[in-house]
Design a protein around this motif. Sequence first.
Motif, short mmCIF file in Angstrom:
data_model
loop_
_atom_site.label_atom_id
_atom_site.label_comp_id
_atom_site.label_asym_id
_atom_site.label_seq_id
_atom_site.Cartn_x
_atom_site.Cartn_y
_atom_site.Cartn_z
N GLN A 35 0.84 -1.19 0.00
CA GLN A 35 0.00 0.00 0.00
C GLN A 35 0.88 1.25 0.00
OE1 GLN A 35 -2.46 0.14 3.55
NE2 GLN A 35 -1.05 -1.21 4.62
N LEU A 36 0.50 2.22 -0.79
CA LEU A 36 1.24 3.47 -0.91
C LEU A 36 0.67 4.45 0.11
CD1 LEU A 36 3.33 5.18 -2.52
CD2 LEU A 36 1.42 5.89 -3.98
N LEU A 37 1.49 4.83 1.09
CA LEU A 37 1.02 5.70 2.16
C LEU A 37 1.24 7.18 1.88
CD1 LEU A 37 2.15 3.71 5.34
CD2 LEU A 37 0.16 3.36 3.85
N ALA A 38 2.32 7.52 1.15
CA ALA A 38 2.60 8.91 0.83
C ALA A 38 3.43 8.96 -0.45
CB ALA A 38 3.35 9.59 1.98
N TYR A 39 3.25 10.04 -1.21
CA TYR A 39 3.96 10.17 -2.48
C TYR A 39 4.19 11.65 -2.79
CZ TYR A 39 -0.50 11.65 -4.46
OH TYR A 39 -1.64 12.35 -4.72
N SER A 40 5.08 11.89 -3.76
CA SER A 40 5.38 13.24 -4.22
C SER A 40 5.14 13.30 -5.73
CB SER A 40 6.84 13.59 -3.91
OG SER A 40 7.23 14.75 -4.62
N GLU A 41 4.54 14.39 -6.18
CA GLU A 41 4.33 14.57 -7.62
C GLU A 41 5.67 14.64 -8.35
OE1 GLU A 41 1.65 14.37 -9.26
OE2 GLU A 41 0.09 14.50 -7.73
N GLU A 42 6.70 15.19 -7.68
CA GLU A 42 8.01 15.32 -8.31
C GLU A 42 8.92 14.13 -8.06
OE1 GLU A 42 9.98 19.38 -8.52
OE2 GLU A 42 8.69 19.63 -6.75
N ALA A 43 8.90 13.60 -6.84
CA ALA A 43 9.86 12.56 -6.45
C ALA A 43 9.27 11.15 -6.43
CB ALA A 43 10.45 12.89 -5.07
N GLY A 44 7.99 11.00 -6.69
CA GLY A 44 7.39 9.67 -6.79
C GLY A 44 6.97 9.07 -5.47
N ALA A 45 6.90 7.74 -5.43
CA ALA A 45 6.48 7.03 -4.23
C ALA A 45 7.45 7.31 -3.10
CB ALA A 45 6.43 5.53 -4.51
N PHE A 46 6.91 7.51 -1.89
CA PHE A 46 7.77 7.86 -0.77
C PHE A 46 7.66 6.87 0.39
CE2 PHE A 46 8.54 10.60 3.10
CZ PHE A 46 9.92 10.49 3.03
N ILE A 47 6.48 6.72 0.96
CA ILE A 47 6.30 5.76 2.06
C ILE A 47 5.42 4.62 1.57
CG2 ILE A 47 5.53 5.42 4.44
CD1 ILE A 47 5.96 8.35 4.97
N ILE A 48 5.96 3.43 1.61
CA ILE A 48 5.27 2.23 1.13
C ILE A 48 5.27 1.22 2.28
CG2 ILE A 48 5.27 0.42 -0.64
CD1 ILE A 48 7.48 2.54 -1.96
N MET A 49 4.18 0.50 2.45
CA MET A 49 4.12 -0.49 3.52
C MET A 49 3.48 -1.78 3.00
SD MET A 49 2.75 -0.12 7.45
CE MET A 49 1.03 0.09 7.03
N SER A 50 4.00 -2.90 3.45
CA SER A 50 3.37 -4.17 3.11
C SER A 50 2.03 -4.26 3.85
CB SER A 50 4.27 -5.34 3.51
OG SER A 50 4.53 -5.33 4.90
N LYS A 51 1.07 -4.93 3.26
CA LYS A 51 -0.26 -4.99 3.86
C LYS A 51 -0.29 -5.80 5.15
CE LYS A 51 -2.87 -3.89 -0.26
NZ LYS A 51 -3.88 -4.30 -1.28
N ASP A 52 0.73 -6.64 5.39
CA ASP A 52 0.81 -7.30 6.69
C ASP A 52 1.50 -6.41 7.72
OD1 ASP A 52 3.51 -7.37 6.07
OD2 ASP A 52 3.66 -9.55 5.95
N ARG A 110 4.52 -5.44 8.20
CA ARG A 110 5.83 -5.82 8.74
C ARG A 110 6.98 -5.12 8.03
NH1 ARG A 110 7.74 -10.98 8.87
NH2 ARG A 110 8.94 -10.31 10.68
N HIS A 111 6.75 -4.63 6.82
CA HIS A 111 7.79 -3.97 6.05
C HIS A 111 7.37 -2.55 5.71
CE1 HIS A 111 10.12 -7.66 5.43
NE2 HIS A 111 8.96 -8.25 5.26
N ILE A 112 8.22 -1.59 6.06
CA ILE A 112 7.98 -0.18 5.73
C ILE A 112 9.16 0.28 4.88
CG2 ILE A 112 7.78 2.15 6.64
CD1 ILE A 112 6.60 0.75 9.22
N MET A 113 8.87 0.80 3.70
CA MET A 113 9.89 1.25 2.76
C MET A 113 9.80 2.76 2.58
SD MET A 113 9.17 -2.10 2.23
CE MET A 113 7.67 -2.16 1.28
N ILE A 114 10.90 3.45 2.87
CA ILE A 114 10.97 4.91 2.73
C ILE A 114 11.99 5.21 1.63
CG2 ILE A 114 11.30 7.09 3.94
CD1 ILE A 114 9.22 5.33 5.28
N THR A 115 11.55 5.80 0.53
CA THR A 115 12.45 5.99 -0.61
C THR A 115 13.35 7.21 -0.47
OG1 THR A 115 10.88 7.32 -1.89
CG2 THR A 115 10.74 4.90 -2.12
N GLY A 116 13.08 8.08 0.50
CA GLY A 116 13.89 9.27 0.72
C GLY A 116 14.64 9.21 2.03
N HIS A 117 14.95 10.38 2.57
CA HIS A 117 15.83 10.45 3.74
C HIS A 117 15.30 11.41 4.79
CE1 HIS A 117 19.22 8.02 2.30
NE2 HIS A 117 19.03 8.55 1.11
N LEU A 118 14.24 11.06 5.46
CA LEU A 118 13.74 11.90 6.55
C LEU A 118 14.76 12.04 7.68
CD1 LEU A 118 9.97 10.94 6.89
CD2 LEU A 118 10.89 13.24 6.58
#
Length: 302
Positions: A209-226, A228-236
């Motif tokens: 599931q896509l939790l947050a995105y940017s019009e310029e930078a694309g997908a940002f916060i992605i999480m598996s539906k279970d 257990r996995h959180i993917m952050i494509t940038g650098h908070l």
Amino acid sequence: MPINIPQQLPAREILEKENIFVMDVDRARRQDIRPLNILILNLMPEKEKTEAQLLRLLGNTPLQVNVSFLYTATYESRNVSKSHLQQFYTTFEEVKGRRIDGMIITGAPIELMEFEEVSYWEELTDIMDWAKTNVTSLLHICWGAQAALYHYFGIGKFELPKKCSGVFSHTVNEPTVKLMRGFDDLFYAPHSRYTDVEIEKIKGHNDLQLLAYSEEAGAFIIMSKDERHIMITGHLEYEAHTLSEEYARDLAKGLDIDMPKNYFPDNNPTKKPINKWRSHAHLLFSNWLNYYVYQETPYEWD
């Protein structure tokens, strides 16, 4: 932390509809509290900078967190002393018999390489496979996020025409998901990478599931539906000056690189950058530790 209120209190229903995390008295009484064990696989070359960035965020919650650092045995970093690694780091061989509450896999400046070409790719996949049954929740950052999307979910990356570098506005796509609690509808975050993942593949994947995105930078916060996995494509986790240091480094190397977007005041690299993402960085890590580690990890691993 959750608020503890009686089960039948009328305000409970109102708060739950607003997605406020509440805990009833009975559940609170059953809870035992122990320190959380967090393992950080630090793949960044300047390890000490990354350590400070992550520990600053992990330390800003009421939870007691025990942190261990992991490095790859199949690749020796050239930007950190051996004594630092020997004193503060461990290898997968030394930790694979443990159970871990939460794990962070950082980025690495190798995104232009194919995954299988990375010298420690086999070791990394062994770690990720081990984590499936030995880690409660995993947080993957930048290249670490791309590696997770590729290894766990079969989504590859593609090279961008130019480096994605700067501070971009992001939209919350799933405001009711626990990880996004407290986030503004629009928020800022830094990106620094040469590759990206197709946002439509993430939206179309049954397990993501896509939790947050940017019009310029694309997908940002992605999480598996279970969850257990959180993917952050940038650098908070980046500090205000981190992108400036990277830009100066790239210029010194003679690279054809653009100035980070939306970063320097008045687009003047002599002016001090302003941190516009700090509060959301703390919020993200606080939500992760609370909802996906502390609330989910067993008091005693079987």
